[in-house]
Design an enzyme around this catalytic site. Sequence first.
Site, PDB file in Angstrom:
ATOM      1  N   ASP A  48      13.882 -11.549 -35.083  1.00 48.36           N
ATOM      2  CA  ASP A  48      12.550  -9.948 -34.562  1.00 48.36           C
ATOM      3  C   ASP A  48      12.417 -10.035 -33.378  1.00 48.36           C
ATOM      4  O   ASP A  48      12.317 -11.007 -32.703  1.00 48.36           O
ATOM      5  CB  ASP A  48      12.293  -9.843 -35.742  1.00 48.36           C
ATOM      6  CG  ASP A  48      11.933  -8.107 -35.911  1.00 48.36           C
ATOM      7  OD1 ASP A  48      12.502  -7.402 -34.933  1.00 48.36           O
ATOM      8  OD2 ASP A  48      11.075  -7.597 -37.383  1.00 48.36           O
ATOM      9  N   ASP A  65      16.453   0.482 -37.987  1.00 49.11           N
ATOM     10  CA  ASP A  65      14.667   0.301 -38.832  1.00 49.11           C
ATOM     11  C   ASP A  65      14.943   1.244 -40.204  1.00 49.11           C
ATOM     12  O   ASP A  65      14.297   1.958 -40.963  1.00 49.11           O
ATOM     13  CB  ASP A  65      13.432   0.229 -38.631  1.00 49.11           C
ATOM     14  CG  ASP A  65      13.017  -1.755 -38.346  1.00 49.11           C
ATOM     15  OD1 ASP A  65      13.554  -1.939 -38.885  1.00 49.11           O
ATOM     16  OD2 ASP A  65      12.128  -1.474 -37.730  1.00 49.11           O
TER      17      ASP A  65
END
Length: 721
Positions: free
Chosen positions: A464, A533
Amino acid sequence: MKAGPAPAVPPVRIDGASGTILLRTTRSVYVLRADSATGSVLHVHWGAVLPWADAVALPVWSEHDDSFAGRRDGVEEYPVDGGARFGVPALEVRFADGSSPLEPTVRDVVLEADDHVVVRLQDRTRPLAWELHYRVPAGGDVLERWTEFHHTGTAADGDILLLRHASAHWPLPQRPAWRLGSVHGAWSREGSLDRCALPVGETVLGSRRGHTGHHANPWATLDAGDADEEHGEVWTVALAASGSWRLTAQHTAAGRTGVVAGEGHEGHELRLAPGGTHRTAVSLALHTDRGFGGASRAFHHHLRTHVLPHPGELRPVLYNSWEATSFAVDEENQIALAKRAAALGAELFVLDDGWFRGRDDDRAGLGDWTPHPRRFPRGLRPLADEVHRLGMAFGLWVEPEMVNADSDLHRRHPDWVLHLPDRTATELRHQMVLDFSRPEVTDWALTWLRRVVADNAVDFLKWDFNRSFSEAGVPGPAPDARRVHVAHARGVHRVLDRLRARFPHLRIEACAGGGGRVDPAVLARTDQVWTSDNTDAVDRLAIQHGFSQLYPAGVMSAWVTDSPNPLTGRVVPLRFRFHSAMAGVLGIGGDLTRWTDAELAEAAHLVQLYKDIRPVVQQGIQFRLLAPGEGPLTSVQYLDASGERAVVLIWRTSPAFGTSCPPLRLRELAPEARYRDEATGREWSGATLTGFGMPLPELPRGDCASALVRLRRVDGRGRNT
Ligand code: GLA
């Protein structure tokens, strides 16, 4: 007598007398001419295949005497700043004496390999040489271009600053008008597709953020305003770069159009010392006459054939615990989730954020990559072992490029973050960026990553990156201060490459707060990307539509999460959530401890169904039949390479009473073949399914209705037989 195989067309052809170079892809040609007399490398043609004799003879542009006109603006393959040129330069420099203008001369043209030609240029008097590289990857329509710079002087010449150092300029043919296609967006709203008229002037797409960005993606399509999803000429230009980038589409008043593609935004200066060299990122581009869908399919094919490390592997169904447990992970709750995930048919369990020391929320811990002593008192290994025992692979979330001020790493190495001495180091999500252009930082990252992967039998990393750059300078008066906007990403690439080399079994999902760093360079060293997301299954249809413009479904990670959706509050039936995620690499991200038995049973059935269609979805050819927002239905078709199987997904987000939905016309089925609907047993000919259309399956009443249709060819004669 049977005719022998047609002689293979060489990918690169050169005519020494005229300096003409012809690059031949499967369905198009690109022609340029290196003119030693003027020192120009001129663009001739990019598009439909034309005879070699014509390519050599075609005129390029007619010069006229207007003292205000750029002589070759828009026509040069690699325009520089210098001479009577007033368009956007691909190359702009500053020599040590402060002067800028360049005067290119063509040194020679070198055929490096059958598919790779280099035009070598140098300044007439100054110590700078540059090489234009062209490569024709086999079996497709994508061309690759990059540029290499060489400081050919000595210490006496001083350093040369590269102020603009693009990978390529891609000139386009002359058409009455042009339309520019691109995606824009934001966190949790990636991939909004936009197509608008290209105005006269310079239209810049890019990122000043140090990463590819949610806000744009480094590609653009150009068409003359007459292409649609399945018809018409489309040109696509993309850049394989993961830091700041810039694509400038130029449309001159004289009617010339082209795209300059390169790393770095404005003010990104690169210092070249005597003897120094710099190689740009690769720019990829293609021409197709098969519309936007054809352009996407040609790009998907290229990424699968030439870019992805393991294109032949089916991506596993994963379970990720982020939306279920957020930071509050511990051994017990993860094992509880893992058991339920395994029962559903998940093949990979990913432990997300929160597993390491100090990480109770997003204010602390990044940088301290050892297991959280309270949450995982025995370390991660018992969880990894249990996940393996349950028959799943074990995945782990990491964010190696970031640090919280509240971490031992930052207390030890406060100078490792991007910062400038007299500026406030802005924190975003309470974190700062570690400077991955510095070898001591990447060495540190590689050391702990190797340890964590080896100690915990990690099979999969979710890598990430959760904030954009700020105060991203190199302390001191260095004029190439913004170099880190590019050098950081290259450091990340090196770490990924070395990690993969050390652990060949390791698979990696790229993530940057969702889709904030998706590009062909990332895909060259990862296996899939976390698309967004935003896991709202309805929003996802548009996000996935934008994603599919360049990237194939086989790398598009998509989870089924809880309803109401935690981000949007939308209530969506489980089946629709699955059908939305089944359009890519299916994952599950809900809190399975709260799913009812009926939901778990339905989910297990849908996972099984996904495994059946997975080869077609992940490795097949994709047709966007109906785009989201353009009518009551959205639909995507996948066709496997053999032509044996087709999968169609159909979504209706809200019913509109009284509107009729015509039969769905499928694509590229063999007209004479018969296809059986595997659920109903009904059979139709390919001609009917493509010509008349597939009668729509009955959709449930109400909002968020969806259907999956699996068709199998039943006449025993696949495309390859
Ligand atoms: C990012 C990712 C999410 C999750 C969180 C964890 O936002 O995109 O999927 O991993 O970080 O902090």
